[in-house]
Design a protein around this motif. Sequence first.
Motif, PDB file in Angstrom:
ATOM      1  N   PRO A   2       1.200  -1.392  -0.008  1.00 39.76           N
ATOM      2  CA  PRO A   2      -0.174  -0.169   0.380  1.00 39.76           C
ATOM      3  C   PRO A   2       0.848   1.415   0.036  1.00 39.76           C
ATOM      4  CG  PRO A   2      -0.261  -0.931   2.036  1.00 39.76           C
ATOM      5  CD  PRO A   2       0.870  -1.779   1.333  1.00 39.76           C
ATOM      6  N   VAL A   3       0.215   2.091   0.131  1.00 38.44           N
ATOM      7  CA  VAL A   3       0.983   3.443  -0.120  1.00 38.44           C
ATOM      8  C   VAL A   3       1.402   3.811   1.280  1.00 38.44           C
ATOM      9  CG1 VAL A   3       1.104   6.182  -0.919  1.00 38.44           C
ATOM     10  CG2 VAL A   3      -0.294   4.310  -2.801  1.00 38.44           C
ATOM     11  N   PRO A   4       2.483   4.405   1.969  1.00 36.72           N
ATOM     12  CA  PRO A   4       3.133   4.955   2.488  1.00 36.72           C
ATOM     13  C   PRO A   4       2.157   6.136   2.815  1.00 36.72           C
ATOM     14  CG  PRO A   4       4.719   5.073   1.338  1.00 36.72           C
ATOM     15  CD  PRO A   4       3.695   4.178   0.607  1.00 36.72           C
ATOM     16  N   ASN A   5       2.246   6.413   4.401  1.00 32.67           N
ATOM     17  CA  ASN A   5       1.272   7.297   5.235  1.00 32.67           C
ATOM     18  C   ASN A   5       3.012   7.885   5.230  1.00 32.67           C
ATOM     19  OD1 ASN A   5       0.138   9.287   6.444  1.00 32.67           O
ATOM     20  ND2 ASN A   5      -0.561   8.447   8.150  1.00 32.67           N
ATOM     21  N   PHE A   6       2.661   9.260   4.760  1.00 32.82           N
ATOM     22  CA  PHE A   6       4.043   9.776   5.096  1.00 32.82           C
ATOM     23  C   PHE A   6       3.754  11.405   6.357  1.00 32.82           C
ATOM     24  CE2 PHE A   6       5.882   8.346   1.167  1.00 32.82           C
ATOM     25  CZ  PHE A   6       6.875   7.817   1.764  1.00 32.82           C
ATOM     26  N   GLN A   7       3.906  11.293   7.685  1.00 34.12           N
ATOM     27  CA  GLN A   7       3.534  12.378   8.553  1.00 34.12           C
ATOM     28  C   GLN A   7       4.352  13.719   8.281  1.00 34.12           C
ATOM     29  OE1 GLN A   7       0.837  11.875   9.735  1.00 34.12           O
ATOM     30  NE2 GLN A   7       0.043  10.048   9.563  1.00 34.12           N
ATOM     31  N   ASN A  30      12.737   4.676  -1.275  1.00 39.13           N
ATOM     32  CA  ASN A  30      13.060   3.539  -1.944  1.00 39.13           C
ATOM     33  C   ASN A  30      12.094   2.751  -1.877  1.00 39.13           C
ATOM     34  OD1 ASN A  30      14.739   5.686  -3.098  1.00 39.13           O
ATOM     35  ND2 ASN A  30      16.713   5.281  -1.129  1.00 39.13           N
ATOM     36  N   ASP A  31      12.075   2.441  -0.866  1.00 43.25           N
ATOM     37  CA  ASP A  31      10.966   1.301  -0.466  1.00 43.25           C
ATOM     38  C   ASP A  31      10.180   0.826  -0.938  1.00 43.25           C
ATOM     39  OD1 ASP A  31      10.811  -1.701   1.576  1.00 43.25           O
ATOM     40  OD2 ASP A  31       9.227  -1.254   2.499  1.00 43.25           O
ATOM     41  N   PHE A  32       9.067   2.147  -1.050  1.00 41.94           N
ATOM     42  CA  PHE A  32       7.936   1.563  -1.628  1.00 41.94           C
ATOM     43  C   PHE A  32       8.211   1.579  -3.307  1.00 41.94           C
ATOM     44  CE2 PHE A  32       4.661   5.092  -3.911  1.00 41.94           C
ATOM     45  CZ  PHE A  32       4.133   3.959  -4.019  1.00 41.94           C
ATOM     46  N   LEU A  33       9.210   2.403  -3.360  1.00 39.30           N
ATOM     47  CA  LEU A  33       9.328   2.027  -5.528  1.00 39.30           C
ATOM     48  C   LEU A  33       9.920   1.419  -5.644  1.00 39.30           C
ATOM     49  CD1 LEU A  33      11.191   6.047  -5.637  1.00 39.30           C
ATOM     50  CD2 LEU A  33       8.923   5.508  -6.318  1.00 39.30           C
ATOM     51  N   ALA A  34      10.640   0.256  -4.820  1.00 42.32           N
ATOM     52  CA  ALA A  34      11.075  -0.746  -5.200  1.00 42.32           C
ATOM     53  C   ALA A  34       9.644  -2.175  -5.026  1.00 42.32           C
ATOM     54  CB  ALA A  34      12.178  -1.570  -4.363  1.00 42.32           C
ATOM     55  N   HIS A  35       8.458  -1.766  -4.546  1.00 47.36           N
ATOM     56  CA  HIS A  35       7.628  -2.646  -4.275  1.00 47.36           C
ATOM     57  C   HIS A  35       6.446  -1.828  -4.690  1.00 47.36           C
ATOM     58  CE1 HIS A  35      10.991  -3.609  -1.199  1.00 47.36           C
ATOM     59  NE2 HIS A  35      10.382  -4.891  -1.814  1.00 47.36           N
ATOM     60  N   MET A  36       6.308  -1.559  -5.743  1.00 45.20           N
ATOM     61  CA  MET A  36       4.882  -0.978  -6.439  1.00 45.20           C
ATOM     62  C   MET A  36       4.216  -2.200  -7.279  1.00 45.20           C
ATOM     63  SD  MET A  36       5.780   2.997  -8.046  1.00 45.20           S
ATOM     64  CE  MET A  36       7.353   2.277  -9.711  1.00 45.20           C
ATOM     65  N   THR A  38      -0.728  -3.406  -7.794  1.00 45.72           N
ATOM     66  CA  THR A  38      -1.415  -2.993  -8.001  1.00 45.72           C
ATOM     67  C   THR A  38      -2.229  -1.909  -6.975  1.00 45.72           C
ATOM     68  OG1 THR A  38      -2.694  -5.648  -7.998  1.00 45.72           O
ATOM     69  CG2 THR A  38      -1.442  -4.963  -9.332  1.00 45.72           C
ATOM     70  N   LEU A  39      -2.027  -2.296  -5.819  1.00 45.70           N
ATOM     71  CA  LEU A  39      -2.478  -2.482  -4.716  1.00 45.70           C
ATOM     72  C   LEU A  39      -2.137  -0.445  -4.616  1.00 45.70           C
ATOM     73  CD1 LEU A  39      -1.243  -4.595  -1.288  1.00 45.70           C
ATOM     74  CD2 LEU A  39      -2.901  -4.167  -2.957  1.00 45.70           C
ATOM     75  N   ASN A  40      -0.696   0.379  -4.943  1.00 48.42           N
ATOM     76  CA  ASN A  40      -0.757   1.766  -5.161  1.00 48.42           C
ATOM     77  C   ASN A  40      -0.915   2.634  -6.541  1.00 48.42           C
ATOM     78  OD1 ASN A  40       1.566   0.367  -6.336  1.00 48.42           O
ATOM     79  ND2 ASN A  40       2.520  -0.052  -3.492  1.00 48.42           N
ATOM     80  N   ILE A  41      -0.298   1.294  -7.924  1.00 50.13           N
ATOM     81  CA  ILE A  41      -0.599   1.562  -8.845  1.00 50.13           C
ATOM     82  C   ILE A  41      -1.824   1.244  -9.941  1.00 50.13           C
ATOM     83  CG2 ILE A  41       0.806   2.107 -10.898  1.00 50.13           C
ATOM     84  CD1 ILE A  41       2.750   2.006  -9.118  1.00 50.13           C
ATOM     85  N   ASP A  42      -2.782   2.320 -10.986  1.00 51.10           N
ATOM     86  CA  ASP A  42      -3.790   1.230 -11.204  1.00 51.10           C
ATOM     87  C   ASP A  42      -3.187   1.805 -12.903  1.00 51.10           C
ATOM     88  OD1 ASP A  42      -5.124   0.816  -9.174  1.00 51.10           O
ATOM     89  OD2 ASP A  42      -6.358   2.763  -8.715  1.00 51.10           O
ATOM     90  N   GLU A  43      -3.049   2.457 -12.905  1.00 56.55           N
ATOM     91  CA  GLU A  43      -2.397   2.787 -14.704  1.00 56.55           C
ATOM     92  C   GLU A  43      -0.836   4.048 -14.463  1.00 56.55           C
ATOM     93  OE1 GLU A  43      -4.093   5.452 -18.660  1.00 56.55           O
ATOM     94  OE2 GLU A  43      -5.531   4.618 -17.111  1.00 56.55           O
ATOM     95  N   LEU A  44       0.000   3.373 -14.925  1.00 56.28           N
ATOM     96  CA  LEU A  44       1.178   4.007 -15.166  1.00 56.28           C
ATOM     97  C   LEU A  44       1.346   4.194 -16.850  1.00 56.28           C
ATOM     98  CD1 LEU A  44       3.968   4.051 -13.808  1.00 56.28           C
ATOM     99  CD2 LEU A  44       4.478   2.215 -15.158  1.00 56.28           C
ATOM    100  N   ASN A  45       1.388   5.822 -17.099  1.00 54.38           N
ATOM    101  CA  ASN A  45       2.143   5.626 -18.897  1.00 54.38           C
ATOM    102  C   ASN A  45       3.508   6.362 -18.451  1.00 54.38           C
ATOM    103  OD1 ASN A  45      -0.688   6.383 -19.473  1.00 54.38           O
ATOM    104  ND2 ASN A  45      -0.890   8.461 -17.901  1.00 54.38           N
ATOM    105  N   ALA A  46       3.686   6.555 -19.476  1.00 56.21           N
ATOM    106  CA  ALA A  46       5.943   6.177 -19.406  1.00 56.21           C
ATOM    107  C   ALA A  46       5.907   5.748 -21.055  1.00 56.21           C
ATOM    108  CB  ALA A  46       6.457   4.837 -18.305  1.00 56.21           C
ATOM    109  N   ASP A  47       6.727   6.222 -21.117  1.00 54.11           N
ATOM    110  CA  ASP A  47       7.688   6.007 -22.875  1.00 54.11           C
ATOM    111  C   ASP A  47       8.876   5.250 -22.374  1.00 54.11           C
ATOM    112  OD1 ASP A  47       6.507   8.898 -23.595  1.00 54.11           O
ATOM    113  OD2 ASP A  47       8.110   9.916 -22.829  1.00 54.11           O
ATOM    114  N   VAL A  48       9.186   4.607 -21.560  1.00 50.45           N
ATOM    115  CA  VAL A  48      10.034   3.277 -22.065  1.00 50.45           C
ATOM    116  C   VAL A  48      10.619   3.300 -19.831  1.00 50.45           C
ATOM    117  CG1 VAL A  48      12.983   3.103 -22.056  1.00 50.45           C
ATOM    118  CG2 VAL A  48      12.046   4.628 -23.267  1.00 50.45           C
TER     119      VAL A  48
END
Length: 250
Positions: A2-7, A30-36, A38-48
């Motif tokens: 899940p998306v972390p809660n940043f206080q 970093n931990d969040f980006l390494a473990h993305m 379907t709980l935190n990403i529904d759609e991803l737009n990217a060129d590469v």
Amino acid sequence: MPVPNFQPLEQGASLDRTNDYIFGFIRRLNDFLAHMDTLNIDELNADVINAGTINAALVKVGTALNSGGYIQIDSNGLTINDGTKDTFRVGLDGKPIMTGGTVRSNASGYPKLEFNSDNGLISAEQDANTRINLRSNGVSGNPQSLQFISSGNMAFLLAGITTVAEFIINTTNAMDINISSGRDLRLYGTRIFLESFSQTIDNATGQTLQGALNSKANAFTGASGTVYVSATSGGPANIPITFSSGVRTS
């Protein structure tokens, strides 16, 4: 994950507290980006997207392809669709189904093997002028054919129905047909048709069959005319028999 809660950092935090907060924020990000997932990403737009492994129940590429075409990988295998039909499919058994294809042995294009379902064709090509075609839709109204093509000349086998069911061996005008055997050569059929006796030639002498028959006929010097005979013993002579140079002709 899940998306972390940043206080937020509280006002008036000390330097040590601020330092801990920044490093903690970076670590959690970093931990969040390494473990993305379907709980935190529904759609991803990217060129590469660079990835070593993509694990997904469905992977579909299609937005940049013309006419609604797409490439799809799912639990059934790989599918390529041109927007109207599947042009290539391969299942988990590794057996592809395709509407056409070309196998080339080098970058120049020849020799090559081509599959073309639109023309009902399998073509093995040595170069642009030399090939063997296997066609399921045939030529000249015949449904199947095997074609040997060299420098614009063609020899072909046809199996089909024109006026009658038949199997045809034919060539263009620039090619002969030679049939040979180290042993006997036999022709069997209810009847055997020749174009004419004048076109049937003795290979050793060059004489035509018609010429040979004419020379035999000219050798006879008997009488010519018609005689009448009786069909029964003692009956009237009413059946004509005709002779030409001593040879009965009717």
